[in-house]
Design a protein around this motif. Structure first.
Motif, PDB file in Angstrom:
ATOM      1  N   ARG A  43      -0.835   5.088  11.618  1.00 17.07           N
ATOM      2  CA  ARG A  43      -1.835   4.742  10.608  1.00 17.07           C
ATOM      3  C   ARG A  43      -2.976   3.935  11.206  1.00 17.07           C
ATOM      4  O   ARG A  43      -4.147   4.229  10.966  1.00 17.07           O
ATOM      5  CB  ARG A  43      -1.183   3.947   9.476  1.00 17.07           C
ATOM      6  N   ALA A  47      -6.713   5.407  11.610  1.00 17.94           N
ATOM      7  CA  ALA A  47      -7.681   4.725  10.746  1.00 17.94           C
ATOM      8  C   ALA A  47      -8.767   4.058  11.589  1.00 17.94           C
ATOM      9  O   ALA A  47      -9.956   4.096  11.232  1.00 17.94           O
ATOM     10  CB  ALA A  47      -6.985   3.685   9.874  1.00 17.94           C
ATOM     11  N   ILE A 223      -3.055   7.597   5.415  1.00 15.55           N
ATOM     12  CA  ILE A 223      -4.112   7.223   6.357  1.00 15.55           C
ATOM     13  C   ILE A 223      -5.506   7.451   5.763  1.00 15.55           C
ATOM     14  O   ILE A 223      -6.361   6.559   5.789  1.00 15.55           O
ATOM     15  CB  ILE A 223      -3.958   8.020   7.666  1.00 15.55           C
ATOM     16  N   THR A 227      -6.005   4.322   3.034  1.00 20.30           N
ATOM     17  CA  THR A 227      -6.663   3.424   3.985  1.00 20.30           C
ATOM     18  C   THR A 227      -8.181   3.562   3.939  1.00 20.30           C
ATOM     19  O   THR A 227      -8.891   2.606   3.658  1.00 20.30           O
ATOM     20  CB  THR A 227      -6.161   3.694   5.419  1.00 20.30           C
TER      21      THR A 227
END
Length: 291
Positions: A43, A47, A223, A227
């Motif tokens: 992640r 990201a 993700i 995010t």
């Protein structure tokens, strides 16, 4: 609600839905398919790459004045926060985690008192006590037959809420100087060396060829959806709506989380959950209200 801000409130409702579903999505893949810490490494890496692609030409940073604060934001807001959240949700129930996370505004107040010397008011202290009684009702399970969650996971989610509250206090001065995307790209970049030592083994053990489409779609959801998209929507909404209003939408997360968890995992909302949620909501309300 002003009609010209209706789209902003819709955006925040979508954020609440995305976050509410996030609890169940994480449980779909952890720990059965992916180790929680290994998932966090994926992640943060992806990201960070996406935020750098979006904000490649953002303004320069005053490293002498703000470098240490950026690293602390990465440590609390990306490292400890995400590691505790994913591991906690993988151990406990989605309903437990979503209710506990509503303590975040209260945690912001606690850290503001410690770091910013914010004034202590009796009403807020009472609110903290009531909110933590609600959290205790979730964590404390007097008999082994109660399978609504795991107290270790609940404690990790509480720690996650605490570290996220610390991050929100630390990041505030940075957001006054730089654009949110500039802060995000550096915080996620600095978060990589924080999560990598903890999650490297889990990351190295990911059986990529054996993962099915459900796992890949779940990873993409966490993700990209939870995010990147959530972060951008919150920024866009805060241009016209107060931060306190944005924060208030955290209370829709347990509603969506409960509905989705009930459908996906058959989790039941018990009387203890309802009492705990009421106490948490009352407590946090006392903490964040201005009067």
């Amino acid at each position: 609600m002003k009609i010209n801000n209706l789209d902003r409130h819709l955006a925040m409702l979508i954020v609440g839905l995305l976050y509410g579903a996030n609890y169940s999505v994480i449980k779909l893949v952890t720990p059965e398919h992916l180790e929680a810490f290994g998932f966090i490494v994926v992640r943060v890496l992806v990201a960070a790459a996406l935020f750098w692609a979006i904000a490649w030409k953002a303004e320069p940073i005053d490293w002498k004045a703000d470098g240490w604060r950026l690293f602390l934001c990465a440590f609390f807001g990306v490292g400890v926060n995400m590691l505790c959240f994913f591991k906690g949700v993988s151990l406990t129930s989605a309903i437990n985690a979503s209710i506990i996370m509503t303590l975040t505004p209260a945690m912001v107040f606690v850290m503001s008192v410690i770091l910013l010397k914010e004034k202590v008011i009796k009403r807020r202290i009472l609110g903290l006590l009531i909110g933590f009684v609600g959290a205790f009702l979730i964590v404390y399970q007097p008999d082994a037959a109660s399978q609504t969650g795991d107290w270790r996971g609940d404690l990790l989610v509480i720690l996650n809420a605490s570290t996220y509250g610390t991050y929100l206090v630390l990041v505030k001065p940075l957001l006054a100087k730089y654009t949110p995307l500039t802060v995000a790209k550096w915080v996620f970049l600095f978060g990589i060396p924080v999560v990598l030592p903890v999650g490297w083994q889990g990351f190295a053990d990911i059986p990529w060829p054996d993962l099915d489409a459900t796992v890949y779609w779940s990873m993409a959801y966490v993700i990209i959806g939870v995010t990147v998209i959530v972060y951008v929507l919150n920024i866009w909404a805060m241009k016209k709506v107060s931060p306190s209003t944005v924060g208030a939408y955290i209370y829709v997360q347990p509603i969506f989380a409960t509905l989705i968890a009930s459908i996906a995992f058959g989790e039941a909302l018990t009387l203890r959950h309802l009492i705990a949620a009421i106490l948490v909501f009352i407590g946090v309300g006392l903490v964040i209200q201005k009067r």
